[in-house]
Motif scaffolding. Structure first.
Motif, PDB file in Angstrom:
ATOM      1  N   TYR A  16       0.837  -1.200   0.000  1.00 50.97           N
ATOM      2  CA  TYR A  16       0.000   0.000   0.000  1.00 50.97           C
ATOM      3  C   TYR A  16       0.876   1.258   0.000  1.00 50.97           C
ATOM      4  CZ  TYR A  16      -3.240  -3.505   1.851  1.00 50.97           C
ATOM      5  OH  TYR A  16      -4.002  -4.633   2.029  1.00 50.97           O
ATOM      6  N   TYR A  36       0.341   5.295   1.045  1.00 47.29           N
ATOM      7  CA  TYR A  36      -0.496   6.308   1.667  1.00 47.29           C
ATOM      8  C   TYR A  36       0.214   7.662   1.580  1.00 47.29           C
ATOM      9  CZ  TYR A  36      -3.111   2.594   4.095  1.00 47.29           C
ATOM     10  OH  TYR A  36      -3.886   1.507   4.410  1.00 47.29           O
ATOM     11  N   ARG A  95      -2.777  15.883   9.261  1.00 44.13           N
ATOM     12  CA  ARG A  95      -3.976  15.215   8.759  1.00 44.13           C
ATOM     13  C   ARG A  95      -3.824  13.706   8.885  1.00 44.13           C
ATOM     14  NH1 ARG A  95      -6.418  18.554   4.889  1.00 44.13           N
ATOM     15  NH2 ARG A  95      -8.104  17.037   4.827  1.00 44.13           N
ATOM     16  N   GLY A  96      -4.936  13.007   8.576  1.00 45.32           N
ATOM     17  CA  GLY A  96      -4.921  11.555   8.579  1.00 45.32           C
ATOM     18  C   GLY A  96      -4.305  11.005   7.309  1.00 45.32           C
ATOM     19  N   LEU A  97      -4.372   9.705   7.161  1.00 43.48           N
ATOM     20  CA  LEU A  97      -3.753   9.029   6.022  1.00 43.48           C
ATOM     21  C   LEU A  97      -4.754   8.822   4.887  1.00 43.48           C
ATOM     22  CD1 LEU A  97      -1.859   8.261   8.470  1.00 43.48           C
ATOM     23  CD2 LEU A  97      -1.247   6.276   7.099  1.00 43.48           C
ATOM     24  N   LEU A 157      -5.254   6.720   1.415  1.00 43.43           N
ATOM     25  CA  LEU A 157      -4.753   5.604   0.603  1.00 43.43           C
ATOM     26  C   LEU A 157      -4.672   6.041  -0.856  1.00 43.43           C
ATOM     27  CD1 LEU A 157      -3.952   2.597   0.371  1.00 43.43           C
ATOM     28  CD2 LEU A 157      -6.387   2.108   0.012  1.00 43.43           C
ATOM     29  N   LEU A 206       3.842   7.116   3.025  1.00 41.23           N
ATOM     30  CA  LEU A 206       4.069   5.901   3.803  1.00 41.23           C
ATOM     31  C   LEU A 206       3.724   4.678   2.970  1.00 41.23           C
ATOM     32  CD1 LEU A 206       2.454   7.266   7.015  1.00 41.23           C
ATOM     33  CD2 LEU A 206       4.690   6.193   7.038  1.00 41.23           C
ATOM     34  N   GLN A 241      -1.701  -4.150   9.172  1.00 40.82           N
ATOM     35  CA  GLN A 241      -0.802  -3.480   8.246  1.00 40.82           C
ATOM     36  C   GLN A 241       0.379  -2.921   9.016  1.00 40.82           C
ATOM     37  OE1 GLN A 241      -2.374  -0.635   5.438  1.00 40.82           O
ATOM     38  NE2 GLN A 241      -3.951  -2.046   4.736  1.00 40.82           N
ATOM     39  N   PHE A 249       3.853  -0.513   8.717  1.00 42.13           N
ATOM     40  CA  PHE A 249       4.267   0.645   7.947  1.00 42.13           C
ATOM     41  C   PHE A 249       5.790   0.813   7.925  1.00 42.13           C
ATOM     42  CE2 PHE A 249       0.370   2.973   6.955  1.00 42.13           C
ATOM     43  CZ  PHE A 249      -0.550   2.260   7.712  1.00 42.13           C
ATOM     44  N   TYR A 261     -12.388  -5.568  11.436  1.00 46.09           N
ATOM     45  CA  TYR A 261     -11.311  -5.406  12.406  1.00 46.09           C
ATOM     46  C   TYR A 261     -11.160  -3.922  12.721  1.00 46.09           C
ATOM     47  CZ  TYR A 261     -10.045 -10.136  10.971  1.00 46.09           C
ATOM     48  OH  TYR A 261     -10.067 -11.475  10.693  1.00 46.09           O
ATOM     49  N   PHE A 299      -8.410  -1.120  14.704  1.00 46.25           N
ATOM     50  CA  PHE A 299      -7.020  -0.966  15.110  1.00 46.25           C
ATOM     51  C   PHE A 299      -6.800   0.409  15.739  1.00 46.25           C
ATOM     52  CE2 PHE A 299      -5.541  -4.568  12.567  1.00 46.25           C
ATOM     53  CZ  PHE A 299      -6.484  -4.640  11.567  1.00 46.25           C
ATOM     54  N   TYR A 352      -3.399   2.837  15.924  1.00 46.96           N
ATOM     55  CA  TYR A 352      -2.022   3.052  15.546  1.00 46.96           C
ATOM     56  C   TYR A 352      -1.509   4.293  16.275  1.00 46.96           C
ATOM     57  CZ  TYR A 352      -2.008  -0.262  11.629  1.00 46.96           C
ATOM     58  OH  TYR A 352      -2.041  -1.406  10.853  1.00 46.96           O
ATOM     59  N   GLN A 366       1.529   7.312  16.127  1.00 47.51           N
ATOM     60  CA  GLN A 366       2.525   7.964  15.280  1.00 47.51           C
ATOM     61  C   GLN A 366       3.286   8.988  16.121  1.00 47.51           C
ATOM     62  OE1 GLN A 366       1.190  10.464  11.944  1.00 47.51           O
ATOM     63  NE2 GLN A 366       2.782   9.550  10.649  1.00 47.51           N
ATOM     64  N   MET A 422       4.406   4.941  11.709  1.00 49.19           N
ATOM     65  CA  MET A 422       3.131   4.426  12.198  1.00 49.19           C
ATOM     66  C   MET A 422       3.368   3.075  12.864  1.00 49.19           C
ATOM     67  SD  MET A 422       0.531   6.413  11.451  1.00 49.19           S
ATOM     68  CE  MET A 422      -0.936   5.440  11.217  1.00 49.19           C
ATOM     69  N   PHE A 475      -4.197   7.109  15.921  1.00 50.95           N
ATOM     70  CA  PHE A 475      -5.200   6.942  14.873  1.00 50.95           C
ATOM     71  C   PHE A 475      -5.995   5.669  15.111  1.00 50.95           C
ATOM     72  CE2 PHE A 475      -4.096  10.275  11.938  1.00 50.95           C
ATOM     73  CZ  PHE A 475      -2.741  10.496  12.138  1.00 50.95           C
ATOM     74  N   MET A 524     -11.006  -1.974   9.218  1.00 49.48           N
ATOM     75  CA  MET A 524     -10.763  -2.816   8.034  1.00 49.48           C
ATOM     76  C   MET A 524     -11.884  -3.832   7.911  1.00 49.48           C
ATOM     77  SD  MET A 524      -7.640  -5.407   7.107  1.00 49.48           S
ATOM     78  CE  MET A 524      -6.363  -4.162   7.003  1.00 49.48           C
ATOM     79  N   GLN A 538      -8.206  -2.910   2.846  1.00 52.12           N
ATOM     80  CA  GLN A 538      -7.884  -1.501   3.014  1.00 52.12           C
ATOM     81  C   GLN A 538      -8.228  -1.023   4.408  1.00 52.12           C
ATOM     82  OE1 GLN A 538      -9.259   1.056  -0.213  1.00 52.12           O
ATOM     83  NE2 GLN A 538      -9.831  -0.782  -1.339  1.00 52.12           N
ATOM     84  N   LEU A 539      -7.395  -0.130   4.908  1.00 55.05           N
ATOM     85  CA  LEU A 539      -7.647   0.532   6.182  1.00 55.05           C
ATOM     86  C   LEU A 539      -8.311   1.882   5.936  1.00 55.05           C
ATOM     87  CD1 LEU A 539      -4.354  -0.022   8.202  1.00 55.05           C
ATOM     88  CD2 LEU A 539      -6.641  -0.748   8.899  1.00 55.05           C
ATOM     89  N   PHE A 599      -8.876   5.307   8.034  1.00 56.67           N
ATOM     90  CA  PHE A 599      -8.357   5.947   9.239  1.00 56.67           C
ATOM     91  C   PHE A 599      -9.240   7.093   9.697  1.00 56.67           C
ATOM     92  CE2 PHE A 599      -4.140   4.219  10.029  1.00 56.67           C
ATOM     93  CZ  PHE A 599      -3.843   3.583   8.842  1.00 56.67           C
ATOM     94  N   GLY A 600      -9.241   7.318  11.009  1.00 53.17           N
ATOM     95  CA  GLY A 600      -9.796   8.549  11.556  1.00 53.17           C
ATOM     96  C   GLY A 600      -8.787   9.672  11.397  1.00 53.17           C
ATOM     97  N   SER A 601      -9.181  10.853  11.854  1.00 58.71           N
ATOM     98  CA  SER A 601      -8.333  12.042  11.678  1.00 58.71           C
ATOM     99  C   SER A 601      -7.254  12.168  12.736  1.00 58.71           C
ATOM    100  CB  SER A 601      -9.197  13.296  11.670  1.00 58.71           C
ATOM    101  OG  SER A 601      -9.961  13.354  12.849  1.00 58.71           O
TER     102      SER A 601
END
Lengths: 113, 119
Positions: A34, A36, A42-44, A46, A90, A102, A104, B33, B35, B37, B39, B45, B91, B95, B106-107, B109-111
């Motif tokens: 992947y 990103y 900000r967030g990620l 894809l 990323l 996942q 990273f 799922y 998660f 994470y 950072q 991450m 974060f 998924m 694919q994941l 994500f929140g902000s």
């Protein structure tokens, strides 16, 4: 154990120049890969994912492209960079068959000037 | 499509105290799922904890635990005995369960929530 590498770590490029970012994974085979992008604060988002060699799916229309020439290699490219391409890129991987987590890489900070 | 919402942009906690980060999500999927994470300033991450939706028991990893409320679509992270090294952006991510080989997985994500641990 598995490791993921990205290079370069930092890149400053002028607008209109080409781009090539590389990601490689060690210690596993046939991973999902992947790309990103993360804008500052900000967030990620894809950009691309790949479930096998030569198989690329794009999530967001843009002037970037991705390729997977080998099982554990994933490349992000652009022919002409835009200012809006600046950000933190990323790469991530997950086990193709049984994996849901996942993992990273360390990321590449790209600044387009 | 799935959405993940983290309503706390910033939080702080005193060292050795406990803090809870909130996350809600919206999905029509029944199997998925979740998660958390982390950072840190290095921007790498790091996976903190994972929860399978079919499991009622909340996941725990050392000082990190979750409160998973499937009906409410809530997935909060509790950090006990906070340490200075816990300072990071956190974060929440979703998924969908995709059992077939070749699936995207694919994941979403929140902000993010910026957590600062104060000495």
């Amino acid at each position: 154990s598995q490791t993921i590498h990205q290079w370069p770590a930092t890149l400053v490029q002028p607008v209109g120049s080409p781009l090539s970012l590389e990601c490689t994974v060690e210690g596993t085979s046939n991973p999902n890969l992947y790309w990103y992008r993360q804008a500052a604060g900000r967030g990620l988002q894809l950009l691309f994912y790949s479930v096998g060699i030569g198989q690329i799916s794009s999530e967001v229309p843009q002037n970037l492209s991705a390729s997977r020439p080998q099982d554990r290699q994933f490349i992000l490219s652009s022919k002409k960079l835009l200012l809006s391409d600046s950000g933190f890129y990323l790469c991530a991987w997950t086990l193709g068959v049984a994996g849901y987590e996942q993992y990273f890489g360390p990321g590449t900070r790209l600044t387009v000037t | 499509a799935q959405t993940v919402t983290q309503s706390q942009p910033e939080m702080s906690v005193q060292e050795a105290e406990t803090v809870t980060l909130s996350c809600t999500y919206d999905t029509s999927e029944s199997n998925y799922y979740l998660f958390w994470y982390k950072q840190p300033p290095s921007r790498q991450m790091i996976l903190v904890i994972r929860q399978e939706a079919y499991k009622q028991q909340n996941a725990t990893e050392n000082r990190f635990s979750v409160n998973f409320q499937k009906a409410a679509k809530s997935f909060s992270l509790k950090i006990s005995d906070s340490q200075l090294g816990d300072t990071a952006m956190y974060f929440c991510a979703f998924m969908k369960h995709e059992p077939l080989s070749g699936s995207a997985r694919q994941l979403t994500f929140g902000s993010g929530t910026q957590l600062t641990v104060l000495p």
